[in-house]
Design a protein around this motif. Structure first.
Motif, PDB file in Angstrom:
ATOM      1  N   GLY A   1      -5.717 -22.679  49.422  1.00 41.14           N
ATOM      2  CA  GLY A   1      -5.762 -21.981  50.616  1.00 41.14           C
ATOM      3  C   GLY A   1      -4.512 -20.657  50.630  1.00 41.14           C
ATOM      4  O   GLY A   1      -4.374 -20.450  49.229  1.00 41.14           O
ATOM      5  N   ASP A   2      -3.981 -20.392  51.357  1.00 39.63           N
ATOM      6  CA  ASP A   2      -2.821 -19.417  51.278  1.00 39.63           C
ATOM      7  C   ASP A   2      -1.645 -19.607  50.387  1.00 39.63           C
ATOM      8  O   ASP A   2      -1.261 -19.012  49.951  1.00 39.63           O
ATOM      9  N   ALA A   3      -1.156 -20.720  50.399  1.00 38.78           N
ATOM     10  CA  ALA A   3      -0.120 -21.025  49.527  1.00 38.78           C
ATOM     11  C   ALA A   3      -0.603 -21.033  48.012  1.00 38.78           C
ATOM     12  O   ALA A   3       0.392 -20.390  47.295  1.00 38.78           O
ATOM     13  N   GLU A   4      -1.570 -21.387  47.756  1.00 36.44           N
ATOM     14  CA  GLU A   4      -1.923 -21.237  46.471  1.00 36.44           C
ATOM     15  C   GLU A   4      -2.126 -20.240  45.905  1.00 36.44           C
ATOM     16  O   GLU A   4      -1.999 -19.538  44.783  1.00 36.44           O
ATOM     17  N   TYR A   5      -3.110 -19.051  46.667  1.00 37.11           N
ATOM     18  CA  TYR A   5      -3.343 -17.940  46.379  1.00 37.11           C
ATOM     19  C   TYR A   5      -2.132 -17.059  46.265  1.00 37.11           C
ATOM     20  O   TYR A   5      -1.827 -16.120  45.432  1.00 37.11           O
ATOM     21  N   ILE A   6      -0.978 -17.179  47.152  1.00 33.62           N
ATOM     22  CA  ILE A   6       0.292 -16.332  47.226  1.00 33.62           C
ATOM     23  C   ILE A   6       0.890 -16.712  46.033  1.00 33.62           C
ATOM     24  O   ILE A   6       1.548 -15.971  45.284  1.00 33.62           O
ATOM     25  N   TYR A   7       1.238 -18.181  45.634  1.00 37.39           N
ATOM     26  CA  TYR A   7       1.667 -18.285  44.663  1.00 37.39           C
ATOM     27  C   TYR A   7       1.200 -17.678  43.194  1.00 37.39           C
ATOM     28  O   TYR A   7       1.948 -17.375  42.295  1.00 37.39           O
ATOM     29  N   THR A   8      -0.212 -17.881  43.282  1.00 38.04           N
ATOM     30  CA  THR A   8      -0.691 -17.149  42.107  1.00 38.04           C
ATOM     31  C   THR A   8      -0.385 -15.682  41.937  1.00 38.04           C
ATOM     32  O   THR A   8      -0.140 -15.103  40.916  1.00 38.04           O
ATOM     33  N   PHE A   9      -0.385 -15.215  42.978  1.00 37.22           N
ATOM     34  CA  PHE A   9      -0.024 -13.495  42.988  1.00 37.22           C
ATOM     35  C   PHE A   9       1.533 -13.264  42.489  1.00 37.22           C
ATOM     36  O   PHE A   9       1.610 -12.573  41.609  1.00 37.22           O
ATOM     37  N   ASN A  10       2.256 -14.263  43.038  1.00 37.73           N
ATOM     38  CA  ASN A  10       3.983 -14.036  42.566  1.00 37.73           C
ATOM     39  C   ASN A  10       4.114 -14.752  41.241  1.00 37.73           C
ATOM     40  O   ASN A  10       5.028 -14.044  40.552  1.00 37.73           O
ATOM     41  N   ARG A  11       3.314 -15.464  40.869  1.00 39.76           N
ATOM     42  CA  ARG A  11       3.613 -16.300  39.544  1.00 39.76           C
ATOM     43  C   ARG A  11       2.727 -15.494  38.204  1.00 39.76           C
ATOM     44  O   ARG A  11       3.427 -15.278  37.287  1.00 39.76           O
ATOM     45  N   ILE A  12       1.558 -15.176  38.387  1.00 42.15           N
ATOM     46  CA  ILE A  12       0.749 -14.531  37.229  1.00 42.15           C
ATOM     47  C   ILE A  12       0.497 -13.289  37.662  1.00 42.15           C
ATOM     48  O   ILE A  12       0.653 -12.183  36.889  1.00 42.15           O
ATOM     49  N   ILE A  13      -0.056 -12.933  38.555  1.00 48.46           N
ATOM     50  CA  ILE A  13      -0.901 -11.585  38.980  1.00 48.46           C
ATOM     51  C   ILE A  13       0.033 -10.329  38.926  1.00 48.46           C
ATOM     52  O   ILE A  13      -0.380  -9.438  38.343  1.00 48.46           O
ATOM     53  N   LEU A  14       1.062 -10.343  40.013  1.00 47.89           N
ATOM     54  CA  LEU A  14       1.869  -9.322  40.022  1.00 47.89           C
ATOM     55  C   LEU A  14       2.791  -9.298  38.677  1.00 47.89           C
ATOM     56  O   LEU A  14       2.822  -7.963  38.279  1.00 47.89           O
ATOM     57  N   PRO A  15       3.385  -9.996  38.157  1.00 46.84           N
ATOM     58  CA  PRO A  15       4.052 -10.000  36.724  1.00 46.84           C
ATOM     59  C   PRO A  15       3.323  -9.156  35.704  1.00 46.84           C
ATOM     60  O   PRO A  15       3.540  -8.337  35.001  1.00 46.84           O
ATOM     61  N   ILE A  16       2.134  -9.629  35.677  1.00 48.67           N
ATOM     62  CA  ILE A  16       1.094  -8.999  34.533  1.00 48.67           C
ATOM     63  C   ILE A  16       0.948  -7.700  34.896  1.00 48.67           C
ATOM     64  O   ILE A  16       0.704  -6.647  34.261  1.00 48.67           O
ATOM     65  N   ALA A  17       0.433  -7.547  36.279  1.00 45.40           N
ATOM     66  CA  ALA A  17      -0.054  -5.918  36.632  1.00 45.40           C
ATOM     67  C   ALA A  17       1.122  -5.151  36.460  1.00 45.40           C
ATOM     68  O   ALA A  17       0.986  -4.003  35.972  1.00 45.40           O
ATOM     69  N   TYR A  18       2.426  -5.282  36.909  1.00 46.58           N
ATOM     70  CA  TYR A  18       3.471  -4.717  36.510  1.00 46.58           C
ATOM     71  C   TYR A  18       3.571  -4.138  35.084  1.00 46.58           C
ATOM     72  O   TYR A  18       3.980  -3.080  34.896  1.00 46.58           O
ATOM     73  N   GLU A  19       3.590  -5.144  34.171  1.00 46.15           N
ATOM     74  CA  GLU A  19       3.629  -4.977  32.787  1.00 46.15           C
ATOM     75  C   GLU A  19       2.468  -4.096  32.164  1.00 46.15           C
ATOM     76  O   GLU A  19       2.743  -3.211  31.595  1.00 46.15           O
ATOM     77  N   PHE A  20       1.274  -4.263  32.887  1.00 41.82           N
ATOM     78  CA  PHE A  20       0.166  -3.622  32.453  1.00 41.82           C
ATOM     79  C   PHE A  20       0.307  -2.130  32.983  1.00 41.82           C
ATOM     80  O   PHE A  20      -0.389  -1.197  32.463  1.00 41.82           O
TER      81      PHE A  20
END
Length: 290
Positions: A157-176
């Motif tokens: 749910g929300d906790a898992e998706y927001i955690y995924t954004f903060n831990r993986i998706i956004l760091p990689i996106a900013y680097e890319f």
């Protein structure tokens, strides 16, 4: 084709519905995705959402499947590359199913970053392929450009998706640093969608959209994919569109991710840290869901 022949053809295919207008409607759907992405790229609009059917992310380069005839997101991205000379495109797929078609088409393209968050269940969730696992990272010329975040079970749910954004998706996106972001926006992870079996709230979809607006100067296109509860899909889409129109997303409750999600994120981080400097491979045992 006559209906009897058409029905016989459908029986040989993988999860498709067809009638005599399907191909025409599929071209209109794909064209809608193309026009939205071009309008966002050209600056005619800041961002937008394509409300289209049939969906597309299961369609491969030479095979229609999974309710998808043409791969709307992939075709739109290719048109941006070919017609608009866009250099770097990020495609985020938050549909509950793995976007096997998008992965297949861009697997060896270093200029397309594909990230998919999906149920995997050890390969027992559609499209039932080990290609949806976290160790599938891209072709020879695009290592790390394919990122699978495979949930081992339902209930995320929300906790898992927001955690995924903060831990993986956004760091990689900013680097890319993409020039534009396209979302394969399926809403079958919604809390009221029984087929997906997950618990993502409309507010969470709004927050994810809000976070993506910080990328690529706000150039963001959401392309409708799956969703099997009409009301849940409508509520989630409303939350996303509200954010696109610069309304603030509603507050989320303070929640901790499930241990199984935490462990998945740790393992994805370990694998992808070989290709992304922004991912520090830090390992901790989950404690009380932290």
């Amino acid at each position: 084709m006559e209906k009897k022949k058409l029905d016989e053809l459908v029986e040989t295919l993988d999860s498709l519905y067809l009638n005599n207008k399907s191909e025409q409607v599929a071209r209109l759907s794909c064209g809608g995705a193309i026009e939205l992405c071009k309008a966002v790229w050209r600056g005619d609009i800041q961002n937008g959402m394509a409300i289209i059917r049939p969906p597309g992310h299961h369609a491969e380069a030479d095979r229609a499947r999974g309710f998808c005839l043409y791969n709307n997101v992939a075709v739109a991205a290719r048109c941006l590359q070919r017609d608009e000379n866009v250099k770097k495109i990020m495609v985020l797929d938050w549909d509950i199913h793995h976007g096997n078609g998008i992965q297949d088409i861009f697997f060896d393209d270093p200029d397309i970053l594909y990230i998919s968050i999906h149920r995997y269940d050890g390969g027992n969730f559609y499209p039932y392929s080990s290609d949806a696992d976290m160790d599938v990272v891209g072709g020879e010329h695009a290592k790390g450009r394919n990122i699978n975040i495979p949930w081992p079970c339902g209930g995320m749910g929300d906790a898992e998706y927001i955690y995924t954004f903060n831990r993986i998706i956004l760091p990689i996106a900013y680097e890319f640093a993409p020039d534009i972001v396209i979302v394969a926006a399926g809403f079958d992870a919604s809390k009221d969608d029984l087929l997906g079996g997950c618990k993502v709230s409309p507010a969470c979809f709004g927050h994810m959209t809000h976070m993506l607006k910080s990328l690529s100067g706000g150039k963001l296109a959401l392309i409708l994919e799956g969703g099997y509860n009409v009301e849940a899909t409508a509520n989630a889409m409303t939350a996303c569109v509200s954010v696109l129109l610069n309304e603030s997303p509603p507050k989320l409750k303070s929640l901790s991710p499930m241990d199984s999600a935490y462990e998945t994120i740790q393992e994805v981080t370990r694998i992808q840290s070989h290709y992304w400097d922004s991912l520090a491979p830090v390992y901790m045992k989950p404690c009380n869901g932290i």
